[in-house]
Design an enzyme around this catalytic site. Structure first.
Site, PDB file in Angstrom:
ATOM      1  N   ALA A  90      48.770  46.797  46.085  1.00 48.54           N
ATOM      2  CA  ALA A  90      49.258  47.914  45.271  1.00 48.54           C
ATOM      3  C   ALA A  90      49.850  48.969  46.195  1.00 48.54           C
ATOM      4  O   ALA A  90      49.553  49.012  47.384  1.00 48.54           O
ATOM      5  CB  ALA A  90      48.120  48.531  44.446  1.00 48.54           C
ATOM      6  N   GLU A 110      54.331  39.938  38.972  1.00 48.68           N
ATOM      7  CA  GLU A 110      52.963  40.340  39.345  1.00 48.68           C
ATOM      8  C   GLU A 110      52.163  40.688  38.096  1.00 48.68           C
ATOM      9  O   GLU A 110      51.008  40.311  37.937  1.00 48.68           O
ATOM     10  CB  GLU A 110      53.015  41.548  40.292  1.00 48.68           C
TER      11      GLU A 110
END
Ligand code: DER
Length: 252
Positions: A90, A110
């Site tokens: 992230a 994703e």
């Protein structure tokens, strides 16, 4: 070097605590931290010959194949298959495990893979942890249809984005970056976003362009031409509740 060591340590912890030894389907994200996740999976020394790894883009697929693991593209996963677990990095993570993703331009696949997993494991070193999203990372990556890009920029400014731009290739003469879907990416800076507990404490979402995470994510997603938004919050994957917690997200 200590950043790489931190990424490697986070990846080793994530795999040690969340990689099921009998895993059959595993989502593999994109970026640099995920490289250490695959390294840690290989280091487990378990038999991976019957395990299928679902990539989230070209780099992710190359990482799986180069590691000698079996890659199966998202659209080749048998209908109804729930992945045992999905690992990904992230760009930033807040106190409620909401994530900013898309720095690596793979946010759509994703999210597809994360939503298809029992548990989504976000692997992030401490640099990424902030009490509110957009405190350190400054913009929300948004995947948009090329033909709609300029209209989306206008709509984002109406929501309070500060100088949103269409992400260009490194060599600008090649023009805008294209994602694996052939879409453009818009990078939209906003002020730091409120968490749900901020709102419960009385902070007003939407005032002076300061939004609560889920509210802004939904507003952006509803703009015609937006394919997906690089905000992962409250993922409710197929079995997320079985994994416990909101979307089964665990920062490590
Ligand atoms: O694009 C993404 O969402 C990636 O997961 C990402 O940006 C994290 O990349 P990093 O592990 O190289 O920081």
């Amino acid at each position: 070097a200590d950043v790489e060591a931190a990424k490697r340590a986070a990846a080793k912890t994530a795999v040690a605590n969340h990689y099921p030894k009998d895993a059959r389907w595993v989502g593999i994200g994109s970026g640099t931290t995920i490289v250490y996740v695959v390294e840690a999976i290989k280091a487990l020394g378990v038999d991976t010959s019957a395990t299928r790894y679902v990539p989230t883009g070209y780099q992710s697929r190359q990482l799986i194949v180069t590691a000698g693991l079996t890659a199966v593209e998202f659209d080749a996963v048998p209908a109804g298959t729930v992945l045992d677990v999905a690992f990904d990095g992230a760009d930033e993570v807040d106190d409620e495990l909401n994530c900013i993703k898309g720095g690596g331009a793979c946010l759509f696949q994703e999210k597809l893979v994360a939503m298809q997993a029992k548990e989504f494991i976000c692997v992030a070193d401490s640099r990424k942890l902030q009490s509110r999203l957009l405190s350190s990372w400054k913009y929300i990556p948004i995947e948009v249809a090329p033909i709609a890009a300029f209209r989306v920029l206008r709509k984002l400014k109406e929501l309070g984005a500060i100088d949103p731009v269409v992400r260009q290739n490194m060599d600008a003469k090649e023009g805008p970056l294209k994602t694996d879907q052939g879409f453009f990416l818009v990078d939209a800076p906003f002020p730091p976003m409120l968490t749900k507990s901020d709102v419960q404490a009385g902070k007003v979402s939407g005032k002076d362009s300061v939004w609560e995470v889920n509210e802004l994510s939904e507003k952006i997603k509803s703009i015609a031409g937006v394919l997906d938004v690089g905000i992962f919050s409250g993922l409710t994957g197929p079995q997320a509740t079985a994994a416990g917690g909101v979307g089964g997200q665990r920062p490590v």
